[in-house]
Write a protein that holds these residues in place. Structure first.
Motif, PDB file in Angstrom:
ATOM      1  N   LEU A  17       0.834  -1.201   0.000  1.00  0.00           N
ATOM      2  CA  LEU A  17       0.000   0.000   0.000  1.00  0.00           C
ATOM      3  C   LEU A  17       0.871   1.254   0.000  1.00  0.00           C
ATOM      4  O   LEU A  17       1.960   1.255   0.581  1.00  0.00           O
ATOM      5  CB  LEU A  17      -0.876   0.036   1.258  1.00  0.00           C
ATOM      6  N   PRO A  18       0.374   2.340  -0.620  1.00  0.00           N
ATOM      7  CA  PRO A  18       1.088   3.620  -0.484  1.00  0.00           C
ATOM      8  C   PRO A  18       1.089   4.045   0.993  1.00  0.00           C
ATOM      9  O   PRO A  18       0.180   3.720   1.750  1.00  0.00           O
ATOM     10  CB  PRO A  18       0.262   4.592  -1.330  1.00  0.00           C
ATOM     11  N   LYS A  19       2.131   4.754   1.394  1.00  0.00           N
ATOM     12  CA  LYS A  19       2.298   5.143   2.805  1.00  0.00           C
ATOM     13  C   LYS A  19       1.056   5.812   3.395  1.00  0.00           C
ATOM     14  O   LYS A  19       0.708   5.558   4.544  1.00  0.00           O
ATOM     15  CB  LYS A  19       3.495   6.077   2.947  1.00  0.00           C
ATOM     16  N   GLU A  20       0.377   6.640   2.605  1.00  0.00           N
ATOM     17  CA  GLU A  20      -0.784   7.363   3.148  1.00  0.00           C
ATOM     18  C   GLU A  20      -2.002   6.459   3.351  1.00  0.00           C
ATOM     19  O   GLU A  20      -2.950   6.846   4.032  1.00  0.00           O
ATOM     20  CB  GLU A  20      -1.151   8.561   2.259  1.00  0.00           C
ATOM     21  N   GLN A  21      -2.001   5.262   2.785  1.00  0.00           N
ATOM     22  CA  GLN A  21      -3.134   4.356   2.932  1.00  0.00           C
ATOM     23  C   GLN A  21      -2.896   3.252   3.961  1.00  0.00           C
ATOM     24  O   GLN A  21      -3.792   2.461   4.242  1.00  0.00           O
ATOM     25  CB  GLN A  21      -3.475   3.711   1.581  1.00  0.00           C
ATOM     26  N   VAL A  22      -1.708   3.207   4.539  1.00  0.00           N
ATOM     27  CA  VAL A  22      -1.394   2.181   5.535  1.00  0.00           C
ATOM     28  C   VAL A  22      -2.218   2.447   6.787  1.00  0.00           C
ATOM     29  O   VAL A  22      -2.269   3.576   7.276  1.00  0.00           O
ATOM     30  CB  VAL A  22       0.121   2.200   5.867  1.00  0.00           C
ATOM     31  N   PRO A  23      -2.900   1.417   7.322  1.00  0.00           N
ATOM     32  CA  PRO A  23      -3.685   1.624   8.539  1.00  0.00           C
ATOM     33  C   PRO A  23      -2.794   1.958   9.730  1.00  0.00           C
ATOM     34  O   PRO A  23      -1.599   1.636   9.733  1.00  0.00           O
ATOM     35  CB  PRO A  23      -4.393   0.284   8.743  1.00  0.00           C
ATOM     36  N   ALA A  24      -3.383   2.578  10.728  1.00  0.00           N
ATOM     37  CA  ALA A  24      -2.634   2.936  11.932  1.00  0.00           C
ATOM     38  C   ALA A  24      -2.259   1.673  12.693  1.00  0.00           C
ATOM     39  O   ALA A  24      -2.913   0.635  12.574  1.00  0.00           O
ATOM     40  CB  ALA A  24      -3.486   3.837  12.822  1.00  0.00           C
ATOM     41  N   CYS A  25      -1.201   1.761  13.478  1.00  0.00           N
ATOM     42  CA  CYS A  25      -0.800   0.630  14.307  1.00  0.00           C
ATOM     43  C   CYS A  25      -1.850   0.414  15.389  1.00  0.00           C
ATOM     44  O   CYS A  25      -2.360   1.366  15.976  1.00  0.00           O
ATOM     45  CB  CYS A  25       0.558   0.885  14.954  1.00  0.00           C
ATOM     46  N   GLY A  26      -2.167  -0.822  15.628  1.00  0.00           N
ATOM     47  CA  GLY A  26      -3.174  -1.157  16.629  1.00  0.00           C
ATOM     48  C   GLY A  26      -2.527  -1.488  17.963  1.00  0.00           C
ATOM     49  O   GLY A  26      -1.309  -1.436  18.114  1.00  0.00           O
ATOM     50  N   PRO A  27      -3.360  -1.870  18.935  1.00  0.00           N
ATOM     51  CA  PRO A  27      -2.820  -2.260  20.233  1.00  0.00           C
ATOM     52  C   PRO A  27      -2.047  -3.572  20.110  1.00  0.00           C
ATOM     53  O   PRO A  27      -2.245  -4.344  19.176  1.00  0.00           O
ATOM     54  CB  PRO A  27      -4.066  -2.426  21.103  1.00  0.00           C
TER      55      PRO A  27
END
Length: 170
Positions: free
Chosen positions: A99-109
């Motif tokens: 994925l492009p950097k701007e579409q990477v999901p946030a890190c979860g717990p």
């Protein structure tokens, strides 16, 4: 001809054992990467490990059991299901890494926190969805990362189980 003529004399037990040993080496490599090279596994890596362990157990059970034609087909069905599940998890992992950097999901717990705080269904959903740490590319070999190698191995192991089930044994 899938197997050379001399392989027809071997019991299926040896083919199951060979697959179990391959998975054991792969799992040992994963532990080496984690504990020696300090590459912490992401949630999708953990799911792939669980699938590899389940496949290892089934291949080892089949090697001990040495089933007949019907049993070999049953093992092939179970192993194929696990291989397809592994392909899905590895495919999702590969997709996240590309994925492009701007579409990477946030890190979860972290996994420990999720196991303590969330119901198991929610933990599985979060693990399969992946998170930002799954998008990080770590160790590579011949230009392929861990999820690409896992995907290739799942395909080969699933095909191996099916070939064992349909080969003419001694």
């Amino acid at each position: 001809m899938i197997f050379p003529n001399r392989c027809y004399k071997l019991s299926n037990r040896w083919f199951y054992l060979a697959a179990a040993l391959v998975i054991a080496v792969v799992f040992g490599t994963a532990l080496y990467l984690q504990y020696v090279l300090h590459q912490e596994p992401c949630p999708l890596c953990m799911i792939q490990r669980v699938i590899f362990i389940a496949m290892l157990v089934l291949f080892a059970m089949a090697a001990l059991h040495n089933p007949g034609r019907g049993g070999a087909k049953a093992y092939a069905g179970l192993l194929s299901f696990l291989a397809i599940s592994g392909v899905a998890a590895a495919g999702r992992h590969i997709w996240l890494q590309h994925l492009p950097k701007e579409q990477v999901p946030a890190c979860g717990p972290g996994l420990d926190y999720m196991l303590e705080s969330f119901p198991m269904a929610e933990v599985w959903k979060e693990l399969m969805h992946g998170s930002g740490e799954c998008a990080e590319k770590g160790w590579t070999l011949l230009g392929l990362g861990i999820p690409e190698w896992s995907l290739l191995l799942y395909v080969l192991l699933g095909a191996w189980a099916v070939m064992i089930a349909f080969r003419k044994s001694a």
